[in-house]
Design a protein around this motif. Structure first.
Motif, PDB file in Angstrom:
ATOM      1  N   ALA A 217      -1.598  -5.991  48.531  1.00  0.00           N
ATOM      2  CA  ALA A 217      -2.786  -5.742  47.718  1.00  0.00           C
ATOM      3  C   ALA A 217      -3.401  -7.046  47.225  1.00  0.00           C
ATOM      4  CB  ALA A 217      -2.403  -4.879  46.523  1.00  0.00           C
ATOM      5  N   ASP A 218      -4.720  -7.009  47.031  1.00  0.00           N
ATOM      6  CA  ASP A 218      -5.403  -8.157  46.435  1.00  0.00           C
ATOM      7  C   ASP A 218      -5.005  -8.269  44.968  1.00  0.00           C
ATOM      8  OD1 ASP A 218      -6.800  -8.757  48.763  1.00  0.00           O
ATOM      9  OD2 ASP A 218      -8.579  -7.635  48.154  1.00  0.00           O
ATOM     10  N   ALA A 219      -5.073  -9.482  44.457  1.00  0.00           N
ATOM     11  CA  ALA A 219      -4.862  -9.726  43.035  1.00  0.00           C
ATOM     12  C   ALA A 219      -6.071 -10.494  42.518  1.00  0.00           C
ATOM     13  CB  ALA A 219      -3.580 -10.510  42.796  1.00  0.00           C
TER      14      ALA A 219
ATOM     15  N   SER B 170      -3.660 -10.229  38.056  1.00  0.00           N
ATOM     16  CA  SER B 170      -3.362  -8.807  38.055  1.00  0.00           C
ATOM     17  C   SER B 170      -3.887  -8.161  39.327  1.00  0.00           C
ATOM     18  CB  SER B 170      -4.016  -8.138  36.841  1.00  0.00           C
ATOM     19  OG  SER B 170      -3.820  -6.742  36.871  1.00  0.00           O
ATOM     20  N   GLU B 171      -3.200  -7.134  39.805  1.00  0.00           N
ATOM     21  CA  GLU B 171      -3.700  -6.355  40.930  1.00  0.00           C
ATOM     22  C   GLU B 171      -4.777  -5.374  40.479  1.00  0.00           C
ATOM     23  OE1 GLU B 171      -0.385  -4.526  42.893  1.00  0.00           O
ATOM     24  OE2 GLU B 171       0.304  -6.408  43.732  1.00  0.00           O
TER      25      GLU B 171
END
Length: 57
Positions: free
Chosen positions: A2-4, A22-23
């Motif tokens: 996942a991107d953060a 944060s994600e």
């Protein structure tokens, strides 16, 4: 993976070591807004933070 979303305040203000990552984009923006207001006396909109300060990592 996942991107953060990351704000590294030191890249903008050399005397500030504040970093968030944060994600959850909404959480990152809220933490960044609070820090900018309380730590630097500046108010930013969600879009300003997203476009000018948050990095996607």
């Amino acid at each position: 993976m996942a991107d953060a979303y990351k704000l590294d305040c030191e890249s903008e203000a050399v005397d500030c070591r504040f970093i968030i990552q944060s994600e959850d984009e909404a959480e990152a923006i809220e933490l960044a807004k609070n820090h900018m207001r309380e730590g630097h006396g500046q108010d930013y909109s969600d879009d300003e933070l997203r476009e000018e300060h948050l990095q996607v990592v």
